[in-house]
Design a protein around this motif. Structure first.
Motif, short mmCIF file in Angstrom:
data_model
loop_
_atom_site.label_atom_id
_atom_site.label_comp_id
_atom_site.label_asym_id
_atom_site.label_seq_id
_atom_site.Cartn_x
_atom_site.Cartn_y
_atom_site.Cartn_z
N SER A 140 1.05 -1.13 0.08
CA SER A 140 -0.26 0.31 0.23
C SER A 140 0.68 1.69 -0.05
O SER A 140 2.11 1.46 0.90
N PRO A 141 0.28 2.21 -0.36
CA PRO A 141 0.64 3.95 -0.43
C PRO A 141 1.32 3.66 0.62
O PRO A 141 0.56 4.25 2.01
N THR A 142 2.63 5.08 0.94
CA THR A 142 2.50 5.33 2.39
C THR A 142 2.04 6.93 2.78
O THR A 142 1.98 6.86 3.96
N PHE A 143 1.00 7.07 1.41
CA PHE A 143 0.53 8.32 1.37
C PHE A 143 -0.81 8.30 0.37
O PHE A 143 -0.38 8.20 -0.58
N GLY A 144 -2.14 9.17 0.76
CA GLY A 144 -2.72 8.06 -0.14
C GLY A 144 -2.92 6.54 -1.10
O GLY A 144 -2.72 5.87 -0.20
N THR A 145 -3.69 6.98 -2.34
CA THR A 145 -4.48 6.20 -3.01
C THR A 145 -3.81 6.49 -4.02
O THR A 145 -4.12 6.82 -4.85
N ALA A 146 -3.01 5.04 -4.67
CA ALA A 146 -2.36 4.35 -5.10
C ALA A 146 -2.99 4.02 -7.12
O ALA A 146 -3.43 3.11 -6.31
N THR A 147 -2.79 4.24 -8.12
CA THR A 147 -3.23 3.17 -8.85
C THR A 147 -2.74 1.16 -8.53
O THR A 147 -1.42 1.42 -8.25
N GLY A 148 -3.69 0.50 -8.33
CA GLY A 148 -3.63 -0.79 -8.25
C GLY A 148 -2.44 -1.67 -9.37
O GLY A 148 -3.19 -2.64 -9.39
N LEU A 149 -1.61 -1.00 -8.99
CA LEU A 149 -0.61 -1.59 -10.21
C LEU A 149 0.81 -1.31 -10.00
O LEU A 149 1.66 -0.62 -9.38
N ALA A 185 2.84 -6.67 -10.01
CA ALA A 185 1.26 -7.36 -9.15
C ALA A 185 0.03 -6.20 -8.79
O ALA A 185 0.42 -4.88 -9.56
N LEU A 186 -0.95 -6.88 -9.43
CA LEU A 186 -1.92 -6.42 -9.13
C LEU A 186 -2.66 -6.59 -7.80
O LEU A 186 -2.40 -6.85 -7.26
N LEU A 187 -2.67 -5.32 -7.11
CA LEU A 187 -2.89 -4.73 -6.05
C LEU A 187 -4.27 -4.59 -5.53
O LEU A 187 -4.77 -3.48 -6.11
N ALA A 188 -5.32 -5.31 -4.35
CA ALA A 188 -6.58 -5.05 -4.71
C ALA A 188 -6.73 -3.78 -3.16
O ALA A 188 -5.44 -3.41 -2.70
N ASP A 189 -7.26 -3.63 -4.26
CA ASP A 189 -7.88 -2.60 -2.52
C ASP A 189 -8.92 -2.38 -1.24
O ASP A 189 -10.08 -2.52 -2.04
N GLN A 190 -8.41 -2.78 -0.48
CA GLN A 190 -9.13 -3.60 0.15
C GLN A 190 -10.70 -2.97 1.02
O GLN A 190 -11.50 -3.67 0.75
N PRO A 191 -10.24 -1.95 1.35
CA PRO A 191 -11.63 -1.48 1.38
C PRO A 191 -13.19 -1.73 0.51
O PRO A 191 -14.24 -2.13 0.34
N VAL A 192 -12.35 -1.24 -0.99
CA VAL A 192 -13.50 -1.63 -2.32
C VAL A 192 -13.60 -2.64 -1.96
O VAL A 192 -15.42 -2.61 -2.15
#
Length: 711
Positions: free
Chosen positions: A361-370, A382-389
Motif C-alpha cells: 500500500s502507498p505510504t500516503f494516499g491512494t494509488a493505481t493498483g499496479l 503485481a495487481l494490488l487489490a484496494d482492500q476497503p473497496v
C-alpha cells in the motif's frame, strides 16, 4: 447521471455450514414492506431459530437516492430487530448527519469502526411503536436534504439511533453521499473519475487425493443458485449493470473446469462448457492447476524444477486452456500480504503476474493498483487489490456460507460510494485506477451486485473498466510499504508435508520412464499429489494430513504394480539360465531391465536383459549366469527402469551352486566305461587259454586277398 429511487431488496438468509459437515439452517424470515409512515409500519414475527441477541439491532434496508442532489428528499428504510425477551415500547429513531464532509479514507474507517464520535444533534426523530420480543419492523424515515445545509461534494457521517427510555440501545453508522451539482445526467469527464476493475475467481472445493475425478462436491457448487454458478452468472450481470464488456474478469482454476468437463453429469459438464466459452465475453486468466498454495510451496525449500512440477500438474482427460483465455496469473492465498519468498516462487515457476489481496500500500494516499516487484528470479507485475473497496463489494454481494458479512447491501453500497468519492477528490488528475478483488468462494447475489455496480456507475465519479486497462496503465512512481522477506501465514501446509508430496512426485516421475510415453502414467496420478497443496484445503486443516498420506499412498500403489518373482534354485552346471518372472499390473506396456546381484564372486552374471512386459501381463526373463565355485549364494533380484531406478521392490533368493558336479560326473562315467572295457578284454584273454584251442604251430597262415594279402 440519474437519480436512483426506491428500496433495495434484502439479501436472502445464508446457510452457515461447517467443514465437518454440521449445518445450522436459518429459517426464512418474512420481509415486511417498508411503510410510508412509521405509525403504520407492519409487524412481522421473527421465526428464526438463531439464539437471540442480547440487544436490539438496526439494519439499513435502503437509502434513496444513493447520491443526493439539491432538492432531494432522502428516504431511509431501517429495520428494527428486537431479539430480546422484552418488547420495545415508546422507543424513538433518530437521524443525525454531520455538517462536515469526510476528506480521508482513514476518517472513513474510523467512522465505520466506531472510533469517531457520532454527530451531537439529530435532524429527525420518529416514534417507534411497540416491537414485540423476537420480531422486527421496517420503518421509513424521510429527510429533506436541503435542510441540512451541506457544502462540498463527498460523504457525510450519517447515524441512525434507537433510543428506549432515553437510552441508546442500538445505532447504525453509514454515509449520506452528497453532490451539489444538479442531477442532469451530464456525461462524466474521464479525467475526473476513479477507474475501477473487478476480479473474481472460480476455484473449487478440496479435491480428494484418492479420487481426484470425483465430482460429487462439484455437483453441489455448480448447481443453479450455488457459488460457482452464481459467480459465472455475475459476469453477464456486471456487464449489464455497467454497460462495460468484461466489467468482471475471472481467474479460473483450469483443473476445476477440466474435471467438470470430464464428468458424466450433465449439469456439471454444462457448467464447464459455459466457463470454457466465457472467454468470449470477458477476460479470463488461468491459475496454476489445482490452485496450489504458493506460500506453502515457497516455504518448503523445493528446487525450481520441483516448484515447476507442483504448479504445472497435467489436466484431467487432456483438457487444454481455451485460446480465448489470457496469460496465467498467480494468486497467493490468505487475507494477509504475501511475502517476497512467495512472489519469488511464483516467478521461478513462470508466473510473471500475481494478484495481491493485501500489501504494497502507498505510504500516503491512494494509488493505481499496479506495481512491479523485483525478486531473485525476475520481476513480478503485481495487481494490488484496494482492500476497503474489495471488502465493501464483497459485503454488498456475497451470500456464501461463512462469508462473515455484517453489512446489509444498502450499507455496503454507501461504503463503496464513500470510499471512491474520497479517492476521486484526492487531487485533480491524480485519480487512480483501483482493483476490487472478490474472495475465493465468492457467491454473489446477482441482484445485489447489480444494485452496487449501478450505484457506482451512476455516481458521477466511478467508471468500471476491464482488467486489461489496469494491466496497461502507467505504474505510479510512489513509495510503498515493502513486503516481508519471509513470513509464514496461518493455514499453510507444513514444509515437511510438502516435501513428502515432492518425494512422491519424484518417485512417480522415475516410475513413468518405464512407459513409452511417461505422460500415460504421470497424468492420471499427478492430480492426487497436487490436491493436498491446494488453497481449498486451508479450510480443512484437520483432514489435510490424511489427504497428504492418501496422495502418497496413491503413488506407492502404482509403484507396487510391477512385481518380480524367482524361486530358490540349485545350479549343478558351470553355466545356465536363472528364470525371473516379471508381472505388470499397470494399464500400459513397460520396459524394464532385470539385474541380479550375487553376494559372492563365485557366481558371475553374464547379462542384464531388458524386456517389454505388456499391460496386465507377465513375462519370464532368463538371466545367464556362470559358476566359478561351489557353495550357497544369496542373489538380489532387481527390476529397473530405463533410467536405472527401481521399478519394483527387489527380492532375495537363495541359490545353491555345485560347480564341479557336471565335470566330475562325466569323468566318473568315463571311468566306469573304461573299467568295463578292461574287464571285457581280461575275460576274453582268459577264454583264449582253453585246452580245446589249437596252438599257433598247428594253424596255417590265412590267404590275404587284395593288394594287402600275403601267402
Amino acid at each position: 447521471m440519474s437519480r436512483r429511487q426506491g428500496g433495495l431488496r434484502r439479501r436472502a438468509a445464508t446457510v452457515v455450514a461447517l467443514l465437518a459437515g454440521l449445518a445450522a439452517v436459518v429459517a426464512p424470515v418474512a420481509v415486511a414492506d417498508a411503510a410510508t409512515d412509521p405509525a403504520t409500519a407492519q409487524v412481522v414475527e421473527d421465526t428464526a431459530d438463531d439464539v437471540p441477541s442480547p440487544v436490539p439491532t438496526l439494519g439499513l434496508r435502503s437509502l434513496s437516492p444513493a447520491v443526493a442532489h439539491p432538492g432531494d428528499d432522502l428516504e431511509i428504510v431501517v429495520r428494527v430487530d428486537n431479539p430480546t425477551q422484552a418488547g420495545l415500547a415508546d422507543a424513538t429513531l433518530e437521524v443525525a448527519v454531520a455538517w462536515q464532509p469526510i476528506f480521508s479514507r482513514s476518517t472513513l474507517a474510523a467512522w465505520v469502526d466506531g472510533t469517531t464520535a457520532r454527530p451531537s444533534q439529530a435532524q429527525l426523530e420518529a416514534p417507534v411503536d411497540s416491537v414485540s420480543p423476537g420480531a422486527y419492523r421496517d420503518f421509513t424515515l424521510t429527510l429533506p436534504v436541503d435542510e441540512l445545509g451541506l457544502g462540498a461534494r463527498g460523504p457525510f457521517r450519517l447515524a441512525i439511533l434507537l433510543r428506549d427510555d432515553g437510552e441508546v440501545v442500538a445505532q447504525l453508522r453509514t454515509f449520506l453521499m452528497w453532490d451539489p451539482s444538479p442531477d442532469d445526467g451530464a456525461p462524466v469527464d474521464d479525467d475526473e473519475t476513479v477507474r475501477l476493475s473487478l476480479l473474481a475467481s472460480l476455484t473449487g472445493p478440496p479435491v480428494d487425493p484418492a479420487d481426484p475425478l470425483d465430482t460429487r462436491r462439484l455437483a453441489g457448487v455448480t448447481a443453479p443458485g450455488e457459488p460457482l454458478a452464481r459467480a459465472l452468472a455475475a459476469v453477464a450481470e456486471a456487464e449489464t449493470a455497467t454497460g462495460t464488456r468484461g466489467a468482471l474478469a475471472l481467474a479460473v482454476d483450469p483443473a476445476l473446469v477440466a474435471t467438470a468437463a470430464a464428468s458424466g453429469n450433465a449439469q456439471i459438464s454444462a457448467w464447464a462448457d459455459r466457463v470454457t466459452q466465457v472467454g468470449d465475453t470477458t477476460d479470463v486468466y488461468p491459475l496454476p492447476p489445482y490452485d496450489p498454495d504458493l506460500a506453502a510451496l515457497a516455504r518448503s525449500g523445493l528446487s525450481v524444477p520441483a516448484l515447476q512440477a507442483a504448479t504445472t500438474t497435467p489436466l484431467p482427460d487432456g483438457w487444454t486452456v481455451p485460446s480465448t483465455w489470457g496469460a496465467p496469473l498467480a494468486w497467493p492465498a490468505g487475507p494477509a500480504a504475501p511475502d517476497l519468498a512467495t512472489l519469488d516462487a511464483a516467478r521461478a515457476t513462470g508466473f510473471g503476474t500475481a494478484v495481491l489481496t493485501a500489501g504494497l500500500s502507498p505510504t500516503f494516499g491512494t494509488a493505481t493498483g499496479l506495481t512491479t516487484v523485483p525478486t531473485e528470479h525476475g520481476d513480478v507485475v503485481a495487481l494490488l487489490a484496494d482492500q476497503p473497496v474489495s471488502q465493501a463489494l464483497a459485503d454488498a454481494t456475497d451470500v456464501a456460507p461463512g462469508s462473515g458479512s455484517t453489512l446489509t447491501t444498502a450499507e455496503a453500497v454507501q461504503r463503496l460510494l464513500a470510499e471512491t468519492s474520497v479517492v476521486s477528490a484526492q487531487g485533480a488528475g491524480a485519480e487512480p485506477h483501483l482493483l476490487a478483488v472478490l474472495p475465493r468462494g465468492w457467491a454473489p447475489d446477482v441482484d445485489a451486485l447489480r444494485t452496487a455496480l449501478e450505484a457506482l456507475s451512476t455516481s458521477g465519479w466511478v467508471r468500471v473498466d476491464p482488467l486489461p486497462a489496469l494491466l496497461s496503465a502507467d505504474e505510479p512512481t510512489i513509495e510503498r510499504r515493502p513486503l516481508d522477506a519471509a513470513t509464514p501465514q496461518e493455514g499453510e501446509l507444513h514444509p515437511d508435508e510438502v516435501r513428502r508430496l515432492d518425494a512422491a512426485r519424484t518417485s512417480l516421475d522415475e516410475l513413468a520412464t518405464v512407459a513409452a510415453d511417461p505422460a500415460e502414467l504421470v497424468a492420471p496420478l499427478a492430480p492426487a499429489l497436487a490436491a493436498p497443496t491446494s488453497v481449498a484445503w486451508r479450510d480443512a486443516l484437520d483432514a489435510r494430513p490424511a489427504a497428504v498420506t492418501a496422495a502418497v499412498d496413491v503413488v506407492n500403489a502404482a509403484r507396487g504394480s510391477i512385481t518380480v518373482a524367482a524361486p530358490d534354485a540349485l545350479l549343478i552346471s558351470a553355466a545356465g539360465d536363472l528364470p525371473v518372472l516379471v508381472s505388470n499390473a499397470l494399464s500400459t506396456d513397460v520396459t524394464v531391465t532385470v539385474v541380479l546381484r550375487p553376494d559372492t564372486p563365485r557366481l558371475v552374471v553374464d547379462a542384464t536383459p531388458t524386456t517389454v512386459v505388456p499391460a496386465h501381463d507377465q513375462v519370464r526373463v532368463n538371466v545367464p549366469v556362470r559358476a566359478l565355485g561351489s557353495g550357497d549364494v544369496e542373489v538380489v533380484v532387481e527390476v529397473l527402469t530405463p533410467a536405472g531406478t527401481p521399478a519394483a521392490t527387489p527380492i532375495t533368493l537363495q541359490l545353491r551352486v555345485q560347480a564341479g558336479w557336471e565335470t566330475a560326473g562325466t569323468a566318473a562315467a568315463a571311468g566306469v566305461v573304461g573299467l568295463l572295457f578292461v574287464l571285457g578284454i581280461w575275460r576274453t584273454i582268459r577264454r583264449g587259454r582253453s585246452t580245446r584251442r589249437t596252438v599257433d604251430a598247428a594253424v596255417a597262415d590265412p590267404v590275404i586277398h587284395g593288394d594287402a594279402g600275403r601267402s
